[in-house]
Design an enzyme around this catalytic site. Structure first.
Site, PDB file in Angstrom:
ATOM      1  N   TRP A  99       0.814  -1.218   0.000  1.00  0.00           N
ATOM      2  CA  TRP A  99       0.000   0.000   0.000  1.00  0.00           C
ATOM      3  C   TRP A  99       0.844   1.264   0.000  1.00  0.00           C
ATOM      4  CZ3 TRP A  99      -4.971   1.845  -0.036  1.00  0.00           C
ATOM      5  CH2 TRP A  99      -5.144   3.153   0.428  1.00  0.00           C
TER       6      TRP A  99
ATOM      7  N   ASP B 226      -0.226   9.169   0.667  1.00  0.00           N
ATOM      8  CA  ASP B 226       0.291  10.525   0.406  1.00  0.00           C
ATOM      9  C   ASP B 226       1.794  10.594   0.108  1.00  0.00           C
ATOM     10  OD1 ASP B 226      -2.082  10.532   1.829  1.00  0.00           O
ATOM     11  OD2 ASP B 226      -1.360  11.796   3.441  1.00  0.00           O
TER      12      ASP B 226
ATOM     13  N   TRP C 296      -4.376   0.056   3.680  1.00  0.00           N
ATOM     14  CA  TRP C 296      -3.815   1.076   4.575  1.00  0.00           C
ATOM     15  C   TRP C 296      -3.580   0.500   5.970  1.00  0.00           C
ATOM     16  CZ3 TRP C 296      -5.091   3.689   9.109  1.00  0.00           C
ATOM     17  CH2 TRP C 296      -4.432   4.908   9.338  1.00  0.00           C
TER      18      TRP C 296
ATOM     19  N   ARG D 143      -3.201  17.666  11.901  1.00  0.00           N
ATOM     20  CA  ARG D 143      -2.172  16.886  11.191  1.00  0.00           C
ATOM     21  C   ARG D 143      -1.654  17.553   9.914  1.00  0.00           C
ATOM     22  NH1 ARG D 143      -7.046  14.114  11.033  1.00  0.00           N
ATOM     23  NH2 ARG D 143      -7.943  13.655   8.993  1.00  0.00           N
TER      24      ARG D 143
ATOM     25  N   GLU E 130      -7.001  18.273   5.469  1.00  0.00           N
ATOM     26  CA  GLU E 130      -5.813  17.431   5.517  1.00  0.00           C
ATOM     27  C   GLU E 130      -4.783  17.991   4.530  1.00  0.00           C
ATOM     28  OE1 GLU E 130      -7.270  13.009   6.597  1.00  0.00           O
ATOM     29  OE2 GLU E 130      -7.498  13.472   4.494  1.00  0.00           O
TER      30      GLU E 130
END
Ligand code: DQQ
Length: 533
Positions: free
Chosen positions: A19, A22, A46, A145, A200
């Site tokens: 996987w 980003d 993920w 984040r 994000e």
């Protein structure tokens, strides 16, 4: 598994297996472009998020390196999440990233290279005093984040911005620091947009109004605008707006409040998320990397053993012809993959017809196409605005375009097209679209019609550049004003069976197409021969 192996691409970055999500911490350092990425070393789904690492000298051919950071400390035990690099004037590198702690609290951590004289930056040290930031009061512990690359003000303070939300308002907080260890939260927020939810992977950078070169992240002043981008958790799209940054009161204001972040423009109207730019001091350009995720099932991903790709890196410039949008364009290095080319000029495509383009293999292509409309009916009026229900949805002035990854019998095909609309009050709008609904016979993959408006100025033809790479189609209209990435899973239109066609499904106009099409070579994307260092 032979059934799924053709989906591997030939010149897009993807890990050997497992996987990826980003892009993280991209930078140019001592002759190498570095790409880190969210990676699960154990599965095609993920989880267990770690930083994968690869390097390239040209952003096209990549060499995999050992994992850069793994979730092995309490402050990132639930994942080494997204972060950004800042190269300091003294040559040091500050890598700020989000850790999901052992209690799943989102904190910001600092890491730095163990050995700055290593151009490959193989070893990373997590600062012993991590975390350097914890969620401030009023901010949810899982709403904090993805710190940006830092920029420095004339006051000598570094600033980084971090996405969050308060209720349903998306926001970006700004912190100052001198040493990347101690931080101060500035009053207010850089920007907030009600109704946009969690922001994000915020990105924030200057663009030059004259639009010819990229700008280093700290540049501000006359002739400079600032782009603010947020990846919206709610829409899973990357939304941006162009505006002005007022460093003195820590605020950014969009040029047009009607096309603010999250309610206006998107980098890419297809399958695309969590992008990040960096300034390439090597070639004075700003480069955008973005994640193309899968639209098949998790079962298929597990079976094929890998998930996701990165787009071809794109340069980003302000579009000074429109003044309203960015221009994205594949980095020039992709042109080094070009093999033989075929040209077609003024090919007539009559209303309601399909024209084959004899180019040989059509799985790895760089296509340039220009369309001109031959107006048949004077004053054709066409109220049908948008991409329609796809390429079969006919109207007076479109759709017309190309069919990529199509088999001979057109049992599978992906139309990339323009759809023009001319309202009674004389307003002409153009949409640029990609119709995936017939892209695959596989029943379980998600297929939709993507697209949005593209500015077409007086005197311009309808022009597109389309990169085809087996299961990825990246399409750029009008020099990169509107971009669409398609993730598709052909079952028939693969390898030697893939063809290319022109089509015109307008009812009221013929079009003329002029094309130049290159076959593209494969890129080398394989492990770095570490024993040779
Ligand atoms: N992916 C990371 C987060 C980020 C999200 C976790 C966006 O840091 O917010 O893998 O895709």
């Amino acid at each position: 598994n032979a059934m799924l192996s053709w989906q591997r691409t030939a010149f897009h970055f993807q890990p050997e297996r497992n996987w990826m999500n980003d892009p993280d911490g991209p930078m140019f350092y001592k002759g190498w472009y570095h790409l880190f990425y969210q990676y699960n070393p154990d599965s095609a789904l993920w989880g267990n998020i770690t930083w994968g690492h690869a390097v390239s000298t040209d952003l096209i051919h990549w060499l995999y390196l050992p994992l850069a950071m793994v979730p092995d400390r309490w402050f990132d035990a639930n994942g080494v999440w997204t972060g950004s690099a800042t190269i300091l004037p003294d040559g040091q590198i500050a890598m700020l990233y989000t850790g999901s702690t052992n209690e799943s609290v989102q904190v910001q951590n600092l890491a730095y290279p163990a050995n700055l004289s290593d151009p490959l930056l193989l070893d990373w040290v997590k600062y012993s005093g991590n975390p350097v930031l914890t969620p401030p009061s009023g901010i949810g512990s899982t709403d904090f984040r993805d710190p940006t690359t830092a920029w420095i003000g004339i006051d000598g303070l570094w600033r980084t911005t971090i996405g969050s939300k308060v209720n349903k308002t998306g926001i970006s907080l700004v912190y100052t620091t001198t040493n990347f260890i101690d931080y101060e939260l500035l009053d207010g927020v850089l920007h907030a947009v009600p109704g946009t939810g969690m922001w994000e992977c915020v990105d924030f950078y200057p663009v030059s109004i004259n639009g010819s070169t990229g700008l280093e992240t700290s540049v501000n002043g006359p002739g400079v605008k600032h782009v603010l981008k947020a990846s919206l958790d709610d829409t899973k799209m990357d939304h941006y707006a162009i505006g002005t940054y007022f460093v003195e009161n820590n605020t950014w204001i969009p040029d047009d409040p009607k096309i603010d972040v999250g309610i206006g423009l998107k980098y890419d109207y297809g399958r695309y998320y969590a992008s990040k730019t960096f300034y390439d001091q090597n070639k004075e350009r700003r480069i955008l990397l973005g994640w193309i995720n899968e639209t098949d099932t998790e079962t298929d991903d597990l079976e094929k053993g890998w998930s996701s790709l990165q787009t071809i890196p794109r340069t980003v410039l302000f579009d000074n012809a429109t003044g309203t949008n960015l221009l994205q364009w594949p980095v020039e290095e992709i042109e080094d993959l070009r093999l033989n080319s075929t040209e077609f000029s003024d090919v007539l495509v009559e209303a309601g017809t399909v024209v084959p383009l004899d180019i040989g293999t059509a799985t790895q292509l760089d296509i340039f196409v220009d369309f001109e409309i031959e107006v048949l009916e004077a004053e054709s009026v066409n109220g049908s605005v948008g991409c329609g229900d796809g390429a079969t949805d006919r109207s007076t002035l479109g759709p017309f375009g190309i069919l990529v990854l199509a088999d001979e019998t057109l049992s599978e095909l992906t139309p990339v097209y323009f759809r023009v609309s001319n309202s009674t009050d004389g307003d002409i709008t153009t949409h640029f679209c990609a119709d995936e609904t017939r892209s695959s016979k596989a029943p379980e993959v998600y297929k939709t019609v993507y697209g949005d408006q593209v500015p077409v100025l007086d005197g311009e033809t309808y022009s597109a550049r389309v990169l085809v790479d087996h299961s990825i189609v990246e399409s750029f209209a009008q020099g990169g004003r509107t971009v669409i990435s398609s993730r598709i899973y052909p079952t028939e239109a693969i390898y030697g069976a893939a063809r290319l066609f022109l089509f015109n499904n307008a009812t009221g106009v013929n079009v003329k197409a002029t094309l130049k099409i290159w076959q593209l070579n494969s890129a080398f994307i394989h492990p770095f021969p570490l024993d040779q260092i």
